[in-house]
Design a protein around this motif. Structure first.
Motif, PDB file in Angstrom:
ATOM      1  N   UNK A 231       0.801  -1.209   0.000  1.00 41.93           N
ATOM      2  CA  UNK A 231       0.000   0.000   0.000  1.00 41.93           C
ATOM      3  C   UNK A 231       0.832   1.256   0.000  1.00 41.93           C
ATOM      4  N   UNK A 232       0.248   2.323  -0.528  1.00 43.18           N
ATOM      5  CA  UNK A 232       0.849   3.657  -0.454  1.00 43.18           C
ATOM      6  C   UNK A 232      -0.136   4.565   0.269  1.00 43.18           C
ATOM      7  N   UNK A 233       0.371   5.635   0.835  1.00 47.37           N
ATOM      8  CA  UNK A 233      -0.471   6.561   1.587  1.00 47.37           C
ATOM      9  C   UNK A 233      -1.040   7.638   0.664  1.00 47.37           C
ATOM     10  N   UNK A 234      -2.359   7.649   0.543  1.00 44.41           N
ATOM     11  CA  UNK A 234      -3.055   8.659  -0.251  1.00 44.41           C
ATOM     12  C   UNK A 234      -4.271   9.105   0.546  1.00 44.41           C
ATOM     13  N   UNK A 235      -4.455  10.383   0.652  1.00 46.81           N
ATOM     14  CA  UNK A 235      -5.640  10.919   1.347  1.00 46.81           C
ATOM     15  C   UNK A 235      -5.736  10.376   2.775  1.00 46.81           C
ATOM     16  N   UNK A 236      -4.573  10.292   3.432  1.00 47.39           N
ATOM     17  CA  UNK A 236      -4.465   9.857   4.834  1.00 47.39           C
ATOM     18  C   UNK A 236      -4.889   8.411   5.056  1.00 47.39           C
ATOM     19  N   UNK A 237      -4.786   7.596   4.018  1.00 47.66           N
ATOM     20  CA  UNK A 237      -5.123   6.182   4.180  1.00 47.66           C
ATOM     21  C   UNK A 237      -4.227   5.332   3.297  1.00 47.66           C
ATOM     22  N   UNK A 238      -4.081   4.055   3.667  1.00 47.14           N
ATOM     23  CA  UNK A 238      -3.278   3.125   2.875  1.00 47.14           C
ATOM     24  C   UNK A 238      -4.143   2.503   1.788  1.00 47.14           C
ATOM     25  N   UNK A 239      -3.563   2.295   0.625  1.00 42.35           N
ATOM     26  CA  UNK A 239      -4.307   1.714  -0.494  1.00 42.35           C
ATOM     27  C   UNK A 239      -4.247   0.192  -0.508  1.00 42.35           C
ATOM     28  N   UNK A 240      -3.578  -0.419   0.449  1.00 41.49           N
ATOM     29  CA  UNK A 240      -3.474  -1.879   0.473  1.00 41.49           C
ATOM     30  C   UNK A 240      -4.865  -2.502   0.537  1.00 41.49           C
ATOM     31  N   UNK A 241      -5.209  -3.326  -0.444  1.00 34.93           N
ATOM     32  CA  UNK A 241      -6.498  -4.003  -0.469  1.00 34.93           C
ATOM     33  C   UNK A 241      -7.668  -3.125  -0.865  1.00 34.93           C
ATOM     34  N   UNK A 242      -7.415  -1.873  -1.260  1.00 37.99           N
ATOM     35  CA  UNK A 242      -8.492  -0.940  -1.611  1.00 37.99           C
ATOM     36  C   UNK A 242      -8.664  -0.933  -3.129  1.00 37.99           C
ATOM     37  N   UNK A 243      -9.579  -1.746  -3.638  1.00 34.26           N
ATOM     38  CA  UNK A 243      -9.863  -1.803  -5.077  1.00 34.26           C
ATOM     39  C   UNK A 243     -10.831  -0.676  -5.413  1.00 34.26           C
ATOM     40  N   UNK A 244     -10.279   0.479  -5.745  1.00 33.05           N
ATOM     41  CA  UNK A 244     -11.136   1.655  -5.868  1.00 33.05           C
ATOM     42  C   UNK A 244     -10.480   2.694  -6.775  1.00 33.05           C
ATOM     43  N   UNK A 245     -11.242   3.727  -7.086  1.00 26.89           N
ATOM     44  CA  UNK A 245     -10.729   4.940  -7.703  1.00 26.89           C
ATOM     45  C   UNK A 245     -11.414   6.079  -6.976  1.00 26.89           C
ATOM     46  N   UNK A 246     -10.686   7.164  -6.714  1.00 27.47           N
ATOM     47  CA  UNK A 246     -11.293   8.212  -5.897  1.00 27.47           C
ATOM     48  C   UNK A 246     -10.615   9.556  -6.121  1.00 27.47           C
ATOM     49  N   UNK A 247     -11.365  10.596  -5.787  1.00 24.59           N
ATOM     50  CA  UNK A 247     -10.833  11.952  -5.746  1.00 24.59           C
ATOM     51  C   UNK A 247     -10.684  12.357  -4.300  1.00 24.59           C
ATOM     52  N   UNK A 248      -9.572  12.996  -3.967  1.00 21.57           N
ATOM     53  CA  UNK A 248      -9.331  13.471  -2.606  1.00 21.57           C
ATOM     54  C   UNK A 248      -9.133  14.980  -2.647  1.00 21.57           C
ATOM     55  N   UNK A 249     -10.012  15.700  -1.972  1.00 25.34           N
ATOM     56  CA  UNK A 249      -9.915  17.157  -1.979  1.00 25.34           C
ATOM     57  C   UNK A 249      -8.803  17.662  -1.062  1.00 25.34           C
TER      58      UNK A 249
ATOM     59  N   UNK B 250      -6.256  15.344  -5.506  1.00 29.16           N
ATOM     60  CA  UNK B 250      -5.659  14.212  -6.219  1.00 29.16           C
ATOM     61  C   UNK B 250      -6.724  13.243  -6.719  1.00 29.16           C
ATOM     62  N   UNK B 251      -6.400  12.538  -7.785  1.00 24.94           N
ATOM     63  CA  UNK B 251      -7.200  11.415  -8.262  1.00 24.94           C
ATOM     64  C   UNK B 251      -6.298  10.193  -8.253  1.00 24.94           C
ATOM     65  N   UNK B 252      -6.792   9.112  -7.669  1.00 27.10           N
ATOM     66  CA  UNK B 252      -6.016   7.873  -7.576  1.00 27.10           C
ATOM     67  C   UNK B 252      -6.838   6.722  -8.113  1.00 27.10           C
TER      68      UNK B 252
END
Length: 478
Positions: free
Chosen positions: A116-134, A138-140
Motif C-alpha cells: 500500500x501507499x499513503x493517499x488521502x491519509x489512508x493506505x491503499x493496500x487491499x483498496x480496489x477503488x478509484x477516488x478523488x481526494x480534496x 488528487x485522483x487515484x
C-alpha cells in the motif's frame, strides 16, 4: 401473496392508473401535440454502431503520474484523464461565468494487490477503488484489481466512465459555491452530480471531440450504461447512507441528464430534486426473500397477471390471456421468453427462459438478473394488447419505445400500497439491466425488434415510471 412494501411515499403519488394511456381508449381527435422523439437519434445525436474505445495510433498522454508502472491500465487511465481535463478546460468557463478549470494537482496509480501507499491519509493496500481526494486535490486509481476487472467485464470505456466520475468530484470542489455542494451536503447528491458530469464528458466524446477515445451511441453507449449497473449500490442500501452512490436506475438517470444537457444542469441537482426522484430504498423488515420470488410458480404468475389487469383496467381494453408454452401466431413472430399474438389476444410464456432471467443474481457471475427483470419481459407483451385495443400500431421503433414506457408505467403502479405485486429494493435495477440486454423485449415491438439505443429504452421506461399517469407514453411515443 404480496411482495415487499415500497417505502417511497413520494413515488406512490406520481402514478395515476386512470391516465396510463392518456384516455386513448376514446377518440384520438383533439389530443395534445405529441413530443415525438426521433427514434433514430440519442439525445439529438445519430445512433451509430461503429467502434468504441481507444482510437488506434494516437500517442499516449504525457500527464505526470506518481507510482505508475507504465502498463496498459495506467496508459488507459492517463489518456482518459488527459481528455477529461481538456473537456473541462473548455466546459467550465463556458458554463460557469468564465470560471477557469484548474487541473487536478496529483495523479496517483497504485496496485491494491501489492504494498500500500499513503493517499488521502489512508493506505491503499487491499483498496480496489478509484477516488478523488480534496485534501491534496488528487485522483487515484487501482491498476492492479479494479481497472483490469472493469476493462475485462465491460471494455475500456468503463474505465473512462469511472475516471470521468471522479473528475466530476474535482469539478465540484473547484466550482465551490457554484456547485451547490457544501461540507454538509448528502453523499448521494454529490455522487449524482458526478455521474451527471460524466454524462457531459461522454457527450463530448460521442460528438467526436476526444483525442484518445471514440464512442458509438448504440452499442458503445449501451456498454457505458451497463457499467452503471455493475458499480451501483447493493440492493437494499439506503440513499441516506454515508457513501451511497445510488442505484443503477438512479445513476443512469443522472448520467443521461448530463449526456442530454450542459454542466449547469448537473450543478442544479440538489436535495429537493433527489427527494423527488431517487428510487433507492432499503428492504422492508418483513422481506425474508430480499426481493426475489420464483418467477415460474403459478401463484406468482397469477399475482403478476392480476397486477397488470389492475394497472390497465380503466383503459377498457380486454386483457390478454396467459398461456404456458409457445404457440404459432398468424400475425406476429413468436418471441422469447414471452410473446404476444394479436389475433388471439394471448401472451405465451417460455417458463424455462423466464426462470433463467429471474434467477437470483450473483456478483461477478454470469446468469440471472432477478425476478423483476423476468416480470417486466412479460409485462411488455401484456402492454401490446392494450396498445392494440386502443388503436396503436404494434410494430416499429415507436411501438418499442411506447412498450418500454407503458411497462415503466405498470412498474410505477406497483409502488402503491394496494398493488398485489409490490416493487422491492433492487427491482428497478433489474429492469435496467434487462432493458440494456441485446434481445430485451421490454423495449421491443410485437415481432421482437429491439430499439437499438439502450439510452432511449431506459429513458422511455423512466418516463412511464414517473409520469405514466399523465399519458406521456402515448403522447410522446405515438
Amino acid at each position: 401473496m404480496a411482495r415487499r412494501a415500497w417505502r417511497g411515499a413520494a413515488l406512490v403519488a406520481t402514478v395515476s392508473v386512470a391516465g396510463l394511456l392518456g384516455g386513448c381508449a376514446n377518440t384520438l381527435s383533439g389530443t395534445p401535440k405529441a413530443e415525438h422523439p426521433d427514434v433514430s437519434k440519442v439525445a439529438g445525436l445519430d445512433i451509430t454502431t461503429g467502434e468504441s474505445g481507444p482510437i488506434p495510433g494516437v500517442p499516449d498522454a504525457t500527464l505526470p503520474v506518481e507510482n505508475g508502472d507504465g502498463g496498459e491500465m495506467d496508459r488507459l487511465a492517463l489518456n482518459a484523464l488527459a481528455d477529461v481535463e481538456k473537456y473541462w478546460t473548455e466546459a467550465m468557463p463556458a458554463n460557469f461565468k468564465g470560471k477557469p478549470f484548474e487541473p487536478v494537482k496529483r495523479l496517483v496509480s497504485y496496485d491494491s494487490t501489492g504494498e500500500g501507499v499513503q493517499i488521502c491519509r489512508t493506505s491503499t493496500a487491499g483498496v480496489a477503488n478509484a477516488f478523488y481526494c480534496s485534501l491534496d486535490d488528487s485522483i487515484a486509481w487501482d491498476r492492479g484489481d479494479l481497472l483490469p476487472m472493469l476493462n475485462d467485464s465491460f471494455g475500456p470505456m468503463s474505465v473512462v466512465t469511472v475516471l470521468a466520475h471522479e473528475t466530476g468530484h474535482a469539478v465540484q470542489y473547484k466550482l465551490g459555491a457554484e456547485s451547490g455542494i457544501t461540507q454538509g451536503t448528502a453523499t448521494i447528491i454529490k455522487e449524482q452530480q458526478a455521474d451527471c458530469y460524466a454524462g457531459n464528458f461522454f457527450r463530448w466524446i460521442a460528438e467526436g471531440k476526444s483525442e484518445h477515445f471514440r464512442l458509438s451511441t448504440g452499442p458503445g453507449l449501451n456498454q457505458v450504461l451497463a457499467t452503471m449497473f455493475f458499480i451501483r449500490d447493493a440492493a437494499g442500501t439506503s440513499a441516506e447512507k454515508q457513501g451511497a452512490h445510488g442505484s443503477a436506475f438512479d445513476r443512469v438517470a443522472a448520467f443521461q441528464f448530463g449526456f442530454s444537457a450542459d454542466p449547469a444542469r448537473c450543478a442544479r441537482i440538489d436535495e429537493a430534486e433527489i427527494k423527488e426522484r431517487i428510487t433507492q430504498q432499503t428492504f422492508s423488515p418483513d422481506d425474508q426473500d430480499k426481493g426475489q420470488i420464483a418467477v415460474a410458480e403459478r401463484k406468482n404468475l397469477d399475482v403478476l397477471e392480476s397486477s397488470l389487469r389492475d394497472a390497465y383496467k380503466q383503459t377498457g381494453a380486454a386483457p390478454p390471456a396467459f398461456k404456458e408454452g409457445a404457440d404459432s401466431c398468424p400475425d406476429a413472430k413468436t418471441t422469447s421468453p414471452a410473446a404476444y399474438c394479436p389475433s388471439t389476444n394471448q401472451v405465451s410464456l417460455n417458463l424455462e427462459e423466464l426462470t433463467k432471467i429471474g434467477a437470483v443474481p450473483k456478483r461477478g457471475q454470469k446468469g440471472g438478473i432477478g425476478d423483476f427483470a423476468a416480470f417486466a419481459e412479460i409485462a411488455s407483451r401484456f402492454t401490446l394488447s392494450i396498445q392494440k385495443a386502443t388503436g396503436y400500431p404494434l410494430d416499429g421503433p415507436a411501438a418499442g419505445l411506447r412498450t418500454a414506457c407503458l411497462t415503466g408505467a405498470w412498474a410505477g403502479t406497483t409502488t402503491k400500497s394496494t398493488s398485489k405485486l409490490r416493487l422491492s429494493a433492487g427491482d428497478l435495477d433489474e429492469a435496467v439491466a434487462e432493458l440494456l440486454a441485446d434481445k430485451s423485449l421490454i423495449a421491443a415491438d410485437v415481432n421482437g425488434d429491439v430499439v437499438p439505443s439502450g439510452f432511449a429504452r431506459v429513458e422511455a421506461f423512466r418516463d412511464g415510471f414517473f409520469d405514466g399517469g399523465n399519458g406521456v407514453c402515448t403522447r410522446k411515443y405515438s
